[in-house]
Design a protein around this motif. Sequence first.
Motif, PDB file in Angstrom:
ATOM      1  N   ASP A 100      48.974  31.171  46.433  1.00 32.40           N
ATOM      2  CA  ASP A 100      48.943  32.632  46.671  1.00 32.40           C
ATOM      3  C   ASP A 100      47.978  33.339  45.415  1.00 32.40           C
ATOM      4  OD1 ASP A 100      50.446  32.758  48.874  1.00 32.40           O
ATOM      5  OD2 ASP A 100      52.376  33.256  47.662  1.00 32.40           O
ATOM      6  N   LEU A 101      47.683  32.527  44.433  1.00 30.59           N
ATOM      7  CA  LEU A 101      46.827  33.249  43.268  1.00 30.59           C
ATOM      8  C   LEU A 101      45.543  33.355  43.923  1.00 30.59           C
ATOM      9  CD1 LEU A 101      47.276  30.137  40.654  1.00 30.59           C
ATOM     10  CD2 LEU A 101      48.102  32.688  40.613  1.00 30.59           C
ATOM     11  N   SER A 102      45.005  34.550  43.381  1.00 28.65           N
ATOM     12  CA  SER A 102      43.720  35.064  43.717  1.00 28.65           C
ATOM     13  C   SER A 102      42.475  34.424  43.168  1.00 28.65           C
ATOM     14  CB  SER A 102      43.379  36.695  43.288  1.00 28.65           C
ATOM     15  OG  SER A 102      43.343  36.564  41.939  1.00 28.65           O
ATOM     16  N   GLN A 103      42.848  33.611  42.062  1.00 27.33           N
ATOM     17  CA  GLN A 103      41.712  32.541  41.446  1.00 27.33           C
ATOM     18  C   GLN A 103      41.703  31.109  42.283  1.00 27.33           C
ATOM     19  OE1 GLN A 103      44.572  33.721  39.841  1.00 27.33           O
ATOM     20  NE2 GLN A 103      44.151  34.159  37.664  1.00 27.33           N
ATOM     21  N   LEU A 104      40.422  30.714  42.307  1.00 29.48           N
ATOM     22  CA  LEU A 104      40.484  29.300  42.919  1.00 29.48           C
ATOM     23  C   LEU A 104      40.860  28.248  42.056  1.00 29.48           C
ATOM     24  CD1 LEU A 104      38.379  28.346  45.239  1.00 29.48           C
ATOM     25  CD2 LEU A 104      37.164  27.190  43.640  1.00 29.48           C
ATOM     26  N   LYS A 216      38.854  33.017  49.844  1.00 32.95           N
ATOM     27  CA  LYS A 216      39.905  31.944  49.813  1.00 32.95           C
ATOM     28  C   LYS A 216      41.101  32.736  50.777  1.00 32.95           C
ATOM     29  CE  LYS A 216      43.666  30.715  46.699  1.00 32.95           C
ATOM     30  NZ  LYS A 216      43.948  30.283  45.215  1.00 32.95           N
ATOM     31  N   TYR A 217      41.363  33.988  50.621  1.00 36.00           N
ATOM     32  CA  TYR A 217      42.323  34.576  51.263  1.00 36.00           C
ATOM     33  C   TYR A 217      42.256  34.240  52.786  1.00 36.00           C
ATOM     34  CZ  TYR A 217      45.931  38.100  52.607  1.00 36.00           C
ATOM     35  OH  TYR A 217      47.149  38.842  53.247  1.00 36.00           O
ATOM     36  N   VAL A 218      40.987  34.718  53.291  1.00 29.98           N
ATOM     37  CA  VAL A 218      40.833  34.762  54.703  1.00 29.98           C
ATOM     38  C   VAL A 218      40.780  33.392  55.331  1.00 29.98           C
ATOM     39  CG1 VAL A 218      38.938  34.924  56.541  1.00 29.98           C
ATOM     40  CG2 VAL A 218      39.163  36.511  54.663  1.00 29.98           C
ATOM     41  N   ASP A 220      42.717  30.811  54.091  1.00 32.86           N
ATOM     42  CA  ASP A 220      44.230  30.375  54.121  1.00 32.86           C
ATOM     43  C   ASP A 220      44.915  31.004  55.264  1.00 32.86           C
ATOM     44  OD1 ASP A 220      43.822  28.466  52.051  1.00 32.86           O
ATOM     45  OD2 ASP A 220      44.306  29.763  50.476  1.00 32.86           O
ATOM     46  N   ARG A 221      44.902  32.466  55.331  1.00 37.63           N
ATOM     47  CA  ARG A 221      45.629  33.156  56.152  1.00 37.63           C
ATOM     48  C   ARG A 221      45.213  33.085  57.552  1.00 37.63           C
ATOM     49  NH1 ARG A 221      47.473  32.892  51.969  1.00 37.63           N
ATOM     50  NH2 ARG A 221      48.831  34.702  50.716  1.00 37.63           N
ATOM     51  N   ALA A 222      44.167  32.651  57.913  1.00 40.70           N
ATOM     52  CA  ALA A 222      43.436  32.949  59.075  1.00 40.70           C
ATOM     53  C   ALA A 222      43.086  31.580  59.742  1.00 40.70           C
ATOM     54  CB  ALA A 222      41.981  33.630  59.508  1.00 40.70           C
ATOM     55  N   ALA A 223      43.164  30.537  59.290  1.00 42.68           N
ATOM     56  CA  ALA A 223      42.876  28.926  59.826  1.00 42.68           C
ATOM     57  C   ALA A 223      43.894  28.882  60.931  1.00 42.68           C
ATOM     58  CB  ALA A 223      43.138  28.058  58.541  1.00 42.68           C
ATOM     59  N   ASP A 224      44.853  29.310  61.013  1.00 49.31           N
ATOM     60  CA  ASP A 224      45.809  28.699  62.371  1.00 49.31           C
ATOM     61  C   ASP A 224      45.814  29.787  63.255  1.00 49.31           C
ATOM     62  OD1 ASP A 224      46.226  26.047  61.111  1.00 49.31           O
ATOM     63  OD2 ASP A 224      47.647  27.070  59.891  1.00 49.31           O
ATOM     64  N   ASP A 232      38.262  38.759  63.915  1.00 47.26           N
ATOM     65  CA  ASP A 232      38.542  40.095  63.383  1.00 47.26           C
ATOM     66  C   ASP A 232      39.092  40.338  62.028  1.00 47.26           C
ATOM     67  OD1 ASP A 232      38.055  41.222  65.905  1.00 47.26           O
ATOM     68  OD2 ASP A 232      39.977  41.055  66.491  1.00 47.26           O
ATOM     69  N   PHE A 233      39.920  39.514  61.595  1.00 45.68           N
ATOM     70  CA  PHE A 233      40.362  39.490  60.152  1.00 45.68           C
ATOM     71  C   PHE A 233      39.157  39.187  59.205  1.00 45.68           C
ATOM     72  CE2 PHE A 233      43.097  37.091  56.935  1.00 45.68           C
ATOM     73  CZ  PHE A 233      43.761  38.380  56.494  1.00 45.68           C
ATOM     74  N   GLU A 234      38.548  38.248  59.573  1.00 44.22           N
ATOM     75  CA  GLU A 234      37.106  37.772  58.551  1.00 44.22           C
ATOM     76  C   GLU A 234      36.317  39.351  58.552  1.00 44.22           C
ATOM     77  OE1 GLU A 234      34.399  34.369  58.675  1.00 44.22           O
ATOM     78  OE2 GLU A 234      33.294  36.145  59.905  1.00 44.22           O
TER      79      GLU A 234
END
Length: 265
Positions: A100-104, A216-218, A220-224, A232-234
Amino acid sequence: MLDTKTYKNVLLAVDNGIATLTINRPKSLNALNSDTLTEIGQALDEVKANEESIKVLVITGAGEKSFVAGADISQMHNMNSLEAAKLSKLAHTSFRKIEDLSQLTIAAVNGYALGGGLELAASCDIRVASNKAKFGQPEVTLGIIPGFGGTQRLTRLVGRGKAKEMIATGKMIDAEEAARVGLIEEITEPQNLMTKVKEIANQVMKNGLIAVGMAKYVIDRAADLPLDTAIDFETQLWSETFSTKDQTEGMTAFLEKRKPTFKGQ
């Protein structure tokens, strides 16, 4: 600004925007007990609270033998089901903080990454390993299954068949096989491990870090998600980057044929 913080079982140091979280129980091959998992969570809270000064997080293990050799069997040996569930939830809480970190985040795997150690590495965004590193989920050899996310994160990294093989046999694989199946991204000589990791971290920090965090967020959250929903999320996050000063600077610098100076704004 956070510089260095020492806990009982972990070390957290920051240098030029790179935080290094070291699991520091070398005599126990950096095995994860409840105290260590708690301290990992506390250190991650520090990293999150210092987003302006910490751009990339590196996680590694102390000593030359082990990244993390697993959960601490001496603590688990006499646990009942309720106590085991509590330990599992503690690990899940800490490892989710990594994701959940914003950092890589980069796992610098310097030796054995077994059981909870592989599960910790799998929580990071990128894994770089020494060619001496060994990977495995040997829980079934103890009569249990992975309980810190291994059945899920390993499957997402290497696929169902390979995850089932690794978990059901309990066998270790070397760095070359780990790279072949997609478990790690880079292999180095042991003495070059941290140099390679910092090279990657510095390359990341040259870029627009808002964009890095959004990407990173996209992922992790959209892969599944179903593909149309994920696209659309991207599109939503892509368009949001156009409201940042980093986007203006990045494209202006490109047109002016100079290197951009990103400020994370």
